[in-house]
Scaffold this active site. Sequence first.
Site, PDB file in Angstrom:
ATOM      1  N   HIS A 122       0.729  -1.202  -0.091  1.00 15.43           N
ATOM      2  CA  HIS A 122       0.006   0.060   0.108  1.00 15.43           C
ATOM      3  C   HIS A 122       0.789   1.191  -0.083  1.00 15.43           C
ATOM      4  CE1 HIS A 122       0.488   0.830   4.399  1.00 15.43           C
ATOM      5  NE2 HIS A 122       0.409  -0.305   4.468  1.00 15.43           N
TER       6      HIS A 122
ATOM      7  N   ASP B 285      -0.256   4.351   0.860  1.00 19.77           N
ATOM      8  CA  ASP B 285      -0.884   5.236   1.691  1.00 19.77           C
ATOM      9  C   ASP B 285      -0.149   5.206   3.210  1.00 19.77           C
ATOM     10  OD1 ASP B 285      -2.099   2.996   2.173  1.00 19.77           O
ATOM     11  OD2 ASP B 285      -3.758   4.003   3.712  1.00 19.77           O
TER      12      ASP B 285
ATOM     13  N   ASP C 219       6.488   1.562   7.420  1.00 18.77           N
ATOM     14  CA  ASP C 219       5.129   1.004   7.075  1.00 18.77           C
ATOM     15  C   ASP C 219       4.457   2.033   5.982  1.00 18.77           C
ATOM     16  OD1 ASP C 219       2.655  -0.153   6.918  1.00 18.77           O
ATOM     17  OD2 ASP C 219       2.016   0.663   8.625  1.00 18.77           O
TER      18      ASP C 219
ATOM     19  N   GLU D 201      -5.212   1.657   3.148  1.00 20.51           N
ATOM     20  CA  GLU D 201      -5.093   0.609   3.487  1.00 20.51           C
ATOM     21  C   GLU D 201      -5.104   1.028   4.976  1.00 20.51           C
ATOM     22  OE1 GLU D 201      -3.038  -2.574   6.199  1.00 20.51           O
ATOM     23  OE2 GLU D 201      -2.584  -0.464   6.113  1.00 20.51           O
ATOM     24  N   GLU D 202      -4.593   2.234   5.631  1.00 24.87           N
ATOM     25  CA  GLU D 202      -4.583   2.473   6.990  1.00 24.87           C
ATOM     26  C   GLU D 202      -6.153   3.024   7.407  1.00 24.87           C
ATOM     27  OE1 GLU D 202      -2.273   1.665   8.589  1.00 24.87           O
ATOM     28  OE2 GLU D 202      -0.404   1.980   7.536  1.00 24.87           O
TER      29      GLU D 202
ATOM     30  N   GLU E 118       4.504  -5.611   3.772  1.00 24.08           N
ATOM     31  CA  GLU E 118       4.398  -5.130   5.004  1.00 24.08           C
ATOM     32  C   GLU E 118       5.592  -5.471   5.598  1.00 24.08           C
ATOM     33  OE1 GLU E 118       2.163  -3.217   6.433  1.00 24.08           O
ATOM     34  OE2 GLU E 118       0.221  -3.435   5.423  1.00 24.08           O
TER      35      GLU E 118
ATOM     36  N   HIS F 218       3.492   3.480  12.593  1.00 22.38           N
ATOM     37  CA  HIS F 218       2.511   4.574  13.196  1.00 22.38           C
ATOM     38  C   HIS F 218       2.914   5.343  14.284  1.00 22.38           C
ATOM     39  CE1 HIS F 218      -0.978   1.644  11.667  1.00 22.38           C
ATOM     40  NE2 HIS F 218      -0.097   1.804  10.881  1.00 22.38           N
TER      41      HIS F 218
END
Lengths: 352, 352
Positions: free
Chosen positions: B69, B71, B95, B125-126, B154, B328
């Site tokens: 992903h 994003d 990430d 995705e987030e 990932e 994150h």
Amino acid sequence: MDLDLSLAAPDLTARLVDTESVSGTEEPLADAIETALRELPHLAVHRDGNALIARTSLGRDQRVVLAGHIDTVPIAGNVPSRRQGDVLWGCGSCDMKAGVAVQLRLAATLDAPNRDVTYVFYDCEEIEAERNGLLRVSRNRPDLLAGDLAVLMEPTDGAVEGGCQGTMRAEVRATGQRAHSGRSWLGRNAIHEAGPILEVLRSYQAREPDVDGLTYHEGLNAVWISGGVAMNVIPDECVVTVNYRFAPDRSLDQALDHVREVFDGWDVTLTDGVGGARPGLAAPAAASFVSAVGGTPRAKLGWTDVARFASLGIAAVNYGPGDPRLAHRPDEHVEIASITDCEANMRAWLTA
Amino acid sequence: MDLDLSLAAPDLTARLVDTESVSGTEEPLADAIETALRELPHLAVHRDGNALIARTSLGRDQRVVLAGHIDTVPIAGNVPSRRQGDVLWGCGSCDMKAGVAVQLRLAATLDAPNRDVTYVFYDCEEIEAERNGLLRVSRNRPDLLAGDLAVLMEPTDGAVEGGCQGTMRAEVRATGQRAHSGRSWLGRNAIHEAGPILEVLRSYQAREPDVDGLTYHEGLNAVWISGGVAMNVIPDECVVTVNYRFAPDRSLDQALDHVREVFDGWDVTLTDGVGGARPGLAAPAAASFVSAVGGTPRAKLGWTDVARFASLGIAAVNYGPGDPRLAHRPDEHVEIASITDCEANMRAWLTA
């Protein structure tokens, strides 16, 4: 507005209902009561905010206090009052303008009662405790509340209910360790840890002690539970709020000690509480009262303002017209007979 | 902006981090990736919203899908990127822009891989599952995602993590009967009734099943509890929200059946859930992959988008640069070596 105290108590109740007095807006009604009381030469009247205290001073051996609040919960389309046969409908008809009407009728007509009488009319009973008018008077002028017995004329369906139970709330806290719920074994789930707290509550045997001849009935209950951080997180805290209703043979401090003992090993935090009141029915003034109004006294299980008298060292009972289960309801009403019976019983006690 | 695919993967990662692409704002980055991919004559490029699918068509026996992903979670003062010795800092560095950089480097340089390759770059995705770009592509053009093995890049710290566990949430409800807490015995306390639910959770033995040679680790946990009407009321409802993380030998339906069985006698309501993915490491494409990248494969315990491939019948593994625990976080970063190692391993697998 004028309050005609020559009206019969049921009619006076209707007039009181028609004078709206939701908590915080009692001033017009307090003004009317003050004006009416000041016309009675046998009473000395004192005003404290929207509370009124009117006293005889006849030098009798005993002094009794008759107390009632003049405020109501918010109107719910049930004002003005409506009389239908033997029933009077309206906001406050039961809780407790019928009781206030009886107080006012006695104040107006008993110029030489067999006991000195203190009539207390107070504001803001239906809202947060800190604004309660009886609490305010008990701080400003406790001397005006002195007496051998207080009768709180809240609806009891015509029974004498002695004293009241205390109530306290505490937070019982289970703790754990946060983790992602995908790897829950790396944490410790505080909600799971609260399981034994609930088991303690489930197996708790509530006391039903005899206090001064009346049987109380305690209860220890969860009233709230909360826990959770996010839907994918093992929570690290779960809080159970318990409410302990305790008989008046225990003080608030003793009640808290008991709760701490029951939840030994958990973090227990008192959030609020207030002690109850012993019935004090053995005191001469109370005994004569019970004998005059008849019936078998029972214990008051809910908390009421009688506890404020108890904290001043004055024995207090609950006795008044109306079914307490009808309080605060849109269809609130009171039986006419319960008003007239109550007035007759009180009059008999104070004139016999 | 231009994306120079001749840059080394770590430098390309830095360029990707510097092109902000918080979920929902991926368009400029998707445009740049599309422009760069369309310059590569060995790839056929398809765009679906802000997702891109680029495929070789060499007629190889196997086709593998490399997915990532583009994003990120919201910026937290950690853009632009910052290189400090062997570490690259910045939002999305771990990430999963490092993984995307490896995908792009392989796409640019492998014009004749030993397997046909489908590169998938997707958006959103987030955030909430319904907006997930891979889900959208799997509905619009499932044919473009077909293959013998999918590698979701990932961060796994360079280990191969097979499949993923499913996750579901259900509300388990205890009921009772309301009453005033001053007369609690007239009601039935739903919070107390929830005690046995918590006891079931406390004593629950989570499975650790072997699935296709990997050991999964389930969990059944309360993630939320709520009950309470008012501080003086015996509550008539208490709801425990449980999260069941289940191994991929169970479908979502089987997982729900299990939860209903565990809480037999209570009201159980599914609130949301999604099945997992079997690791499928026995398939030839997967076996060669594991052997090429080395190390011992382990089970993926959290839920990931590999499950979307599984739902299309495609075996899928998680494998990518970076420590997943750094995702994150404001101090998100990635080791340079983990990027170059990953690229080298993938290149070896696709060219050996």
